[in-house]
Design an enzyme around this catalytic site. Sequence first.
Site, PDB file in Angstrom:
ATOM      1  N   THR A   1      -7.118  11.205   2.030  1.00 18.31           N
ATOM      2  CA  THR A   1      -7.594  12.155   1.498  1.00 18.31           C
ATOM      3  C   THR A   1      -7.009  11.971  -0.065  1.00 18.31           C
ATOM      4  OG1 THR A   1      -6.321  13.693   2.877  1.00 18.31           O
ATOM      5  CG2 THR A   1      -9.272  14.071   3.823  1.00 18.31           C
TER       6      THR A   1
ATOM      7  N   LYS B   1       4.150  -7.273   3.385  1.00 22.46           N
ATOM      8  CA  LYS B   1       4.166  -5.374   2.989  1.00 22.46           C
ATOM      9  C   LYS B   1       4.154  -4.843   4.428  1.00 22.46           C
ATOM     10  CE  LYS B   1       0.906  -3.221   3.498  1.00 22.46           C
ATOM     11  NZ  LYS B   1       0.394  -2.496   3.697  1.00 22.46           N
TER      12      LYS B   1
ATOM     13  N   THR C   1       1.267  -1.386   0.091  1.00 21.66           N
ATOM     14  CA  THR C   1       0.285  -0.391  -0.114  1.00 21.66           C
ATOM     15  C   THR C   1       0.851   0.836  -0.248  1.00 21.66           C
ATOM     16  OG1 THR C   1       0.007  -0.395   2.530  1.00 21.66           O
ATOM     17  CG2 THR C   1      -1.920  -1.401   1.432  1.00 21.66           C
TER      18      THR C   1
ATOM     19  N   GLU D   1       7.237   4.623   6.745  1.00 17.26           N
ATOM     20  CA  GLU D   1       6.311   5.947   6.248  1.00 17.26           C
ATOM     21  C   GLU D   1       7.640   6.612   6.871  1.00 17.26           C
ATOM     22  OE1 GLU D   1       2.246   4.709   5.991  1.00 17.26           O
ATOM     23  OE2 GLU D   1       2.862   5.626   7.837  1.00 17.26           O
TER      24      GLU D   1
ATOM     25  N   THR E   1       0.725  -3.024  11.058  1.00 16.21           N
ATOM     26  CA  THR E   1      -0.496  -3.707   9.775  1.00 16.21           C
ATOM     27  C   THR E   1       0.727  -3.809   8.653  1.00 16.21           C
ATOM     28  OG1 THR E   1      -1.839  -1.488   9.671  1.00 16.21           O
ATOM     29  CG2 THR E   1      -0.701  -1.681   7.335  1.00 16.21           C
TER      30      THR E   1
END
Length: 414
Positions: free
Chosen positions: A414, A181, A155, A278, A192
């Site tokens: 978003t 992942k 993702t 991230e 996650t």
Amino acid sequence: MAADWQKITGGITAPRGYQAAGITAGLKPSGLPDLALIFSEVEAIAAGVFTTSQVKAACVEYCRQRLQAKHSARAILCNAGQANAATGTQGYLDALESAMAVAQALNISSESVLLASTGVIGQRIKMDALRSGIPKVVAALSETGSDAAAGAIITTDLVTKSIALETTLGERPVRIGGIAKGSGMIHPNMATMLAFVTCDAVVSPHLWQQMLARAADRSFNSITVDGDTSTNDSLIALANGQSRTPAITEWGAEAEKLEAMLTAVCQHLAKAIARDGEGATCLIEVEVTGAHDELSARQIAKTIAGSSLVKSAIFGRDPNWGRIAAAAGRAGVPFEQENLQIKLGNFLMLENGQPLQFDRAAASAYLKKAAGGAYLQQDTVLISVNVGNGYGSGKAWGCDLSYDYVRINAEYTT
């Protein structure tokens, strides 16, 4: 145990008797690959470790029930784009329909199909896209399909994560491959993250599950990016026996060797996930020694690796060892602070609980060098902590906390 295996190519299709595929089914708004399938040509012993969250995705509930009823499987379907978590009864019905569709396309029992999902929580799988995608992903199955599958399960990941190792058991080659992942919402227990492991050894279901649980503790349960545990965490491992090696049915040298290689595969994938946090610029490896036992050592290591203050200091290239000491002290593991030793790389900063003089500029340069190092090779910041004279040691992995982490997660839906 010395590593008596070698790295090979092929990922999850390196072990004998496996095929994989990854396609674009239209599940992701981005139009990137989003549907993966892993297939064993014969029924394989199956084991799984899943999220500890009270809010579990439909695929997790489905797999837990399947594996309790039957310790084998032939296929793993993974969709990316929608997590199918917190989607109620309809989400579970979608999972059942997914398994049935895969079984029909492969001409196998639906009880031999396992599932995984990743994406936005609260969103059901786009079933129309999935229904039309399943025949396509089955048609794309290949003995060289590991990379495609690895690319279809990600993702926010920046890179795919894959590994394969080979050793010898009973004078025959045995292989373990894996893909994973994970990038954000990463924290023990499990993160996650999705990880799929294939093996061609012959091993009893009970032993395979025990091996996987221990390997998970020493890998995926020892990484942290941001302190958030996910709804979808799944680690699924298949062992199909196609190596034709003697069956491993009890503990001994062969079982230990297989578990050590399984752990190495899981640790590689776990470190790749932590490094791909991230916005991260480097991997942080924390090693704790001198604890009462391995569990205590890992708990201290995970607390340090997960400290937002430690992670921020690493990102700022600030050798602030006080934050490391503070994190160790609040880990919930008793130790005498006069025994505490802290090293950052080769820089000894605290000895017997006493601060030492060290070259701050050189220590900061060490952190800067890691941020510019080769991916998963020279990009690791090592933190070494000793808390006493015990025999317990353990490791944990994390990443630094950058400005981009907030930006990426502020804009996620978003």
